[in-house]
Design a protein around this motif. Structure first.
Motif, PDB file in Angstrom:
ATOM      1  N   VAL A 152      -8.598   0.633 -34.271  1.00 47.70           N
ATOM      2  CA  VAL A 152      -7.760   0.987 -35.420  1.00 47.70           C
ATOM      3  C   VAL A 152      -6.488   1.669 -34.933  1.00 47.70           C
ATOM      4  N   ALA A 153      -6.621   2.573 -33.984  1.00 45.83           N
ATOM      5  CA  ALA A 153      -5.432   3.240 -33.439  1.00 45.83           C
ATOM      6  C   ALA A 153      -4.524   2.250 -32.725  1.00 45.83           C
ATOM      7  N   ALA A 154      -5.112   1.214 -32.116  1.00 47.21           N
ATOM      8  CA  ALA A 154      -4.307   0.199 -31.426  1.00 47.21           C
ATOM      9  C   ALA A 154      -3.360  -0.514 -32.388  1.00 47.21           C
ATOM     10  N   THR A 155      -3.721  -0.585 -33.663  1.00 48.54           N
ATOM     11  CA  THR A 155      -2.845  -1.250 -34.636  1.00 48.54           C
ATOM     12  C   THR A 155      -1.538  -0.498 -34.822  1.00 48.54           C
ATOM     13  N   GLY A 156      -1.556   0.803 -34.537  1.00 48.40           N
ATOM     14  CA  GLY A 156      -0.353   1.616 -34.702  1.00 48.40           C
ATOM     15  C   GLY A 156      -0.054   1.997 -36.132  1.00 48.40           C
ATOM     16  N   ASP A 157      -0.928   1.635 -37.061  1.00 52.48           N
ATOM     17  CA  ASP A 157      -0.679   1.873 -38.484  1.00 52.48           C
ATOM     18  C   ASP A 157      -1.722   2.848 -39.022  1.00 52.48           C
ATOM     19  N   LYS A 158      -1.291   4.070 -39.344  1.00 52.09           N
ATOM     20  CA  LYS A 158      -2.217   5.090 -39.840  1.00 52.09           C
ATOM     21  C   LYS A 158      -2.816   4.709 -41.190  1.00 52.09           C
ATOM     22  N   ARG A 159      -2.137   3.850 -41.922  1.00 48.00           N
ATOM     23  CA  ARG A 159      -2.687   3.401 -43.202  1.00 48.00           C
ATOM     24  C   ARG A 159      -4.015   2.685 -42.993  1.00 48.00           C
ATOM     25  N   ASN A 160      -4.172   2.034 -41.854  1.00 44.92           N
ATOM     26  CA  ASN A 160      -5.437   1.349 -41.576  1.00 44.92           C
ATOM     27  C   ASN A 160      -6.588   2.335 -41.457  1.00 44.92           C
ATOM     28  N   ALA A 161      -6.333   3.485 -40.843  1.00 46.69           N
ATOM     29  CA  ALA A 161      -7.371   4.514 -40.745  1.00 46.69           C
ATOM     30  C   ALA A 161      -7.679   5.071 -42.133  1.00 46.69           C
ATOM     31  N   PHE A 162      -6.650   5.271 -42.928  1.00 49.40           N
ATOM     32  CA  PHE A 162      -6.855   5.770 -44.298  1.00 49.40           C
ATOM     33  C   PHE A 162      -7.700   4.785 -45.108  1.00 49.40           C
ATOM     34  N   MET A 163      -7.358   3.495 -45.038  1.00 47.48           N
ATOM     35  CA  MET A 163      -8.089   2.500 -45.820  1.00 47.48           C
ATOM     36  C   MET A 163      -9.522   2.357 -45.324  1.00 47.48           C
ATOM     37  N   MET A 164      -9.721   2.465 -44.009  1.00 47.35           N
ATOM     38  CA  MET A 164     -11.076   2.422 -43.485  1.00 47.35           C
ATOM     39  C   MET A 164     -11.890   3.583 -44.053  1.00 47.35           C
ATOM     40  N   GLY A 165     -11.296   4.781 -44.070  1.00 48.22           N
ATOM     41  CA  GLY A 165     -11.992   5.933 -44.630  1.00 48.22           C
ATOM     42  C   GLY A 165     -12.250   5.788 -46.110  1.00 48.22           C
ATOM     43  N   LYS A 166     -11.282   5.284 -46.840  1.00 46.62           N
ATOM     44  CA  LYS A 166     -11.419   5.163 -48.293  1.00 46.62           C
ATOM     45  C   LYS A 166     -12.480   4.139 -48.681  1.00 46.62           C
TER      46      LYS A 166
END
Length: 966
Positions: A152-166
């Motif tokens: 997820v961090a490799a994507t460079g997009d923090k929104r991806n971490a947020f959506m994964m959490g949500k």
């Protein structure tokens, strides 16, 4: 005596009053006092009030309060009531009053039902928790699985971490879960770490902070508790605390500059819980050698005092060897409580631990006030989250609306695709072109004995490549097997090594010597090699000499679906390495590759609503019931993805052979664009001819006063003056005769003065392709486009050139005029039939998949699989409006500017394509980056059938375009 009697009397009366209903109390008052009195309801305490919380502390026994601090493991699967494990759970909940459950494994309905059972039997509502680092699927089968944190961090997009959490929280909440044990905030700066690895977001504390906080915010946006772990940091260890006690010899300054940064960020961001690590930090507490979980210096002075954390501290599993091998169950809990921990997770012996803690209170080793503090924290949580005000039952009827939805799955797939990291690509091996590497061998490296590892990978590869052989190198592989693999390596064109080595407790993160030796020999075969690591990025350093290095991050099917398209250029690669791979790649390394190949995907991947696309099903199925055609295939391409591809009905009205989504159809006049026009475009690009070349340059018969000024452009625009149609085949049945007749056909209007759609001009263009290139139209297109673009179902004369296709081809007519019988695998059009099946106006057969590839090439401005086939400006010119006499482009039809159009009302103005007489259509909307493909055999059994085909075409197109969600 009288006083004692009065006192006893009123005690009895008071007891009766308390223990009767309101109605009975009224009657009793009338009996005692001879009059009616007003009843006041018994005073109740608001369960959301501070008073209620205080009452719990006062009225709960010490043993019950101690029991509440234990969270015990449970399996979320069907369990018989007589099962021993179920009985133990029942005892823990009902007799020992444990405060919470941590579900270990299970399935959706099994866990929901078990949750409901346990909640119903509990005196105090249970707080339900679960490990969900990469989604609920970490523990619950059937839920949405996400890419591990590092990917997820490799994507460079923090929104991806947020959506994964949500999304994780949405699914967890539906299951009755209140707390998620994630995110992992360990900084994985030790490449030999056997337990954290891809569970960490990065080797950079700032990246861990940003992505970990984003995940936390996603979880807490759904009112669930996130848990930062493993404090104060498990990233720089080379021992797994599951099997032993790791020791980290760093001082506070080092921790403060690295490990503590993500925890500080999460605490500042409002995280509700922190999980302690079973790791010793002797330089922080030189007086006692203790795991952090039991160390008051770490949990008290560091976490609570320095970092100002006042939330819930939960221990890591107390059954782990880092604790259980050195401390008894009760001793571990007493020391953890004194250190500052609140929740005791997975004690190896809850019964013993509760008794020993109770004894410790009596002995003065720990105070009841300390117990009350953690008990109050947990009860406050239960109060704040409404557990005292509800039955705490997971709604089984809502599970299929909240879990693994199309949106959740699409988000997980998108994140997986964006996580794929390309670190090496020597000689531009990627994207893989089947025409350059006709035979690929895959070697799946596994450390198990299942014999199935990597099979999903190979199945997906075969969607993009026609010739993939598969070998597994695992614990069953013999010396003879190894020799066979190495021999095969010398025969193929490219080798893909898929590393599926799992990260296991107590094992190294590198290849063992035997694996290393074999794979090095495989690489020495001197064939191009691609290494794909599914799970452990550090394995790349063991095989430095492969030509390409790709990180897939995990061995799940989700990640496989992300990796395979990327290898072929079917999804964009832009991820960056969030760690350092020592001696090989620095943090931030990564190569980019554009999305230029058709990907097979789902509607939600490209913002199409799959439910709205059910309208396509309804339209086609109704048309089949109305006998507009016996069967059909509909394909919808958007943003480079074949997002919808369905077969309907049967190949004919005998209904013995169902139409599949891979079936092949006679395209009829779509041949004009997918073959003839495209060939002309290619020749224009190469300077072999120009649009304004006179036809007379190539066809001597046009060197007359009336025809000498007719150009290539005129034929493409159907304004050459040639008639629309001539039968010919009533008397001419040889190719040369038909072509000769067309060359000498009189004009019916002045060239360039009008528009008359004509097959004859396209037939002549097909002949010009032969004249200029030296290759007949079928061979030219096969060599220049169809084969290199992996369009293996696109042929002229499939019955004679590729007989394996014939069973997949729907018949187009029962011919009673030319005695051809059931026309199948032979061109339907009579003139093309007598021209040996290869003509500029008809004769091409194809599938929706191949047409999708062709459409994708046009929408991608001439590039497919990283290779340019046509110039962007050439495509734009041919597909744009080019005539004052019609709305057509050069060869291509365009959506009618007004009134009815088979492209539908919702297609944009910049929509181009073509129709086919057999009931086929191809419409490409450039503005929407979308193509709608309809393949039918509406002319079967006779061409008088299927009169409503135009209506169906328009309805299908509108249904497709209406599904766009943004």
């Amino acid at each position: 005596m009288k006083s004692r009697f009065s006192t006893a009397f009123f005690i009895v009366i008071g007891f009766l009053l308390i223990n009767t209903t309101a109605g009975n109390a009224q009657s009793l008052s009338e009996f005692l006092f001879g009059q009616t009195v007003q009843n006041f309801p018994e005073k109740t305490i608001d369960k959301s009030s501070e008073e209620y919380l205080d009452s719990l502390i006062v009225h709960t026994t010490l043993k019950e309060k101690i029991g509440q601090l234990f969270f015990i493991p449970a399996e979320g699967e069907f369990t018989n009531r007589e099962d021993r494990n179920y009985k133990l759970l029942e005892e823990m909940v009902q007799k020992h009053h444990v405060g919470g459950i941590i579900f270990m494994h299970g399935d959706i309905y099994g866990q929901a039902i078990m949750t409901n059972k346990l909640q119903r039997m509990a005196k105090f509502p249970l707080w339900v928790s679960q490990d969900m680092e990469f989604g609920a699927a970490m523990r619950v089968s059937g839920t949405t699985r996400f890419t591990p944190a590092m990917g997820v961090a490799a994507t460079g997009d923090k929104r991806n971490a947020f959506m994964m959490g949500k999304i994780t929280a949405i699914e967890a909440k539906a299951l009755g879960v209140h707390q998620i044990y994630a995110p992992v905030l360990d900084v994985n700066n030790n490449p030999d770490n056997p337990v954290i690895n891809v569970r960490s977001f990065s080797g950079d504390p700032q990246i861990v902070s940003e992505f970990g906080t984003a995940f936390m915010q996603g979880v807490q946006s759904e009112r669930l508790v996130a848990t930062a772990k493993h404090f104060p940091g498990h990233g720089d260890t080379d021992v797994d605390s599951h099997s032993d006690l790791p020791v980290v010899n760093y001082d506070y300054n080092r921790l403060d500059s690295l490990e503590l940064i993500p925890f500080r960020a999460a605490i500042d961001g409002g995280i509700g819980s922190v999980m302690s690590a079973h790791i010793a930090f002797p330089n922080l507490n030189p007086t006692e050698f203790l795991p952090a979980t039991l160390d008051s210096v770490i949990l008290g002075s560091l976490l609570m005092d320095s970092l100002k954390f006042d939330g819930m501290v939960v221990t890591d599993g107390l059954e782990m060897k880092g604790i259980s091998s050195k401390f008894s169950p009760g001793r571990a809990v007493v020391q953890a409580l004194n250190a500052g921990a609140d929740i005791m997770l997975i004690s190896p012996d809850v019964y013993t631990a509760i008794n020993e803690v109770h004894q410790a209170v009596e002995d003065g080793e720990i105070t009841e006030e300390r117990i009350n503090k953690s008990f109050a924290k947990l009860m406050l949580w239960k109060q704040q989250y409404g557990l005292f005000d509800s039955e705490n039952q997971a709604d089984v009827n809502e599970l299929d609306t909240k879990i693994n939805t199309a949106f959740h799955e699409a988000e997980a797939r998108r994140i997986a695709r964006e996580s794929i990291t390309l670190l090496k690509n020597e000689n531009n091996i990627l994207p893989l072109l089947p025409s350059e590497y006709p035979e690929i061998m895959v070697v799946s490296v596994a450390d198990d004995r299942s014999g199935r590892t990597g099979s999903d990978f190979v199945r997906e590869l075969r969607d993009y490549h026609p010739d993939v052989t598969f070998h597994i190198y695992d614990e069953r592989t013999s010396e003879q097997d190894k020799k066979r693999i190495l021999n095969k390596a010398g025969e193929v064109d490219l080798i893909i090594i898929g590393s599926f080595l799992h990260l296991k407790n107590g094992q190294t993160v590198h290849l063992n010597s035997e694996q290393q030796y074999f794979l090095n020999n495989l690489v020495k075969s001197r064939k191009p090699t691609v290494l794909v690591s599914f799970g452990n990025p550090y394995v790349l350093s063991d095989l430095k000499d492969t030509d390409a290095h790709v990180l897939g991050w995990y061995h799940s099917s989700q990640q496989v679906h992300g990796v395979v398209p990327a290898l072929f250029g079917a999804s964009k690669i832009s991820a960056r390495l969030p760690i350092e791979i020592p001696g090989l790649y620095p943090l931030g390394a990564g190569l980019e590759m554009e999305h230029t190949t058709l990907r097979f995907g789902e509607p939600e991947e490209v913002n199409l609503d799959h439910e709205k696309l059910f309208e396509v099903d309804r339209i086609i199925n109704q048309a089949i019931r109305d006998s507009v055609f016996p069967g059909a295939v509909v394909g919808i391409v958007k943003d480079g993805v074949l997002a919808y591809n369905r077969g309907y009905g049967y190949q004919d009205y005998e209904k013995t052979e169902a139409v599949r989504d891979t079936d092949v159809f006679d395209l009829a006049s779509i041949t004009k664009v997918m073959a003839t026009t495209t060939a002309i475009m290619k020749l224009v690009d190469e300077g072999e001819l120009t649009l304004d070349d006179p036809i007379a340059n190539y066809i001597e018969e046009f060197n007359t006063d009336k025809k000498k000024n007719i150009t290539i452009r005129d034929l493409l625009l159907h304004q050459s003056g040639l008639p629309a149609f001539r039968v010919y085949v009533d008397s001419l049945t040889e190719r040369s005769q038909i072509v000769e007749a067309i060359k000498n056909e009189p004009l019916v209007f002045e060239p360039g003065s009008d528009y008359v759609y004509s097959d004859l001009g396209m037939i002549l263009l097909g002949e010009i392709v032969y004249e200029v290139s030296g290759s007949r139209l079928d061979r030219f297109m096969r060599n220049e486009f169809y084969f290199p673009m992996n369009m293996y179902s696109t042929f002229f004369n499939p019955a004679s050139t590729s007989r394996w296709l014939v069973p997949r081809i729907s018949p187009t007519e029962i011919d009673t005029v030319f005695d051809r019988g059931k026309v199948r695998g032979r061109v339907h059009d009579e003139r093309a039939y007598f021209m040996d099946g290869v003509a500029g106006h008809a004769g091409l057969f194809s599938s929706s998949i191949d047409m999708a590839k062709y459409s994708n090439m046009l929408l991608n401005e001439g590039v497919y699989s990283g290779k340019r086939y046509l110039k962007a400006e050439t495509i734009r010119e041919f597909t744009s409006k080019q005539s004052e006499h019609s709305g057509r482009g050069l060869g291509f039809d365009r959506k009618s500017p007004g009134g009815f159009s088979t492209a539908g009302m919702l297609a944009g103005e910049d929509t181009f394509g073509h129709l086919g007489f057999t009931g086929t259509s191809l419409w490409i909307d450039r503005e929407k980056n979308m193509a709608v493909i309809l393949l039918t055999n509406r002319t079967f059994p006779y061409r008088s059938y299927g009169k409503r085909i135009s209506e169906i075409r328009a309805k299908v197109a509108d249904a497709a375009f209406s599904a766009i969600t943004n």
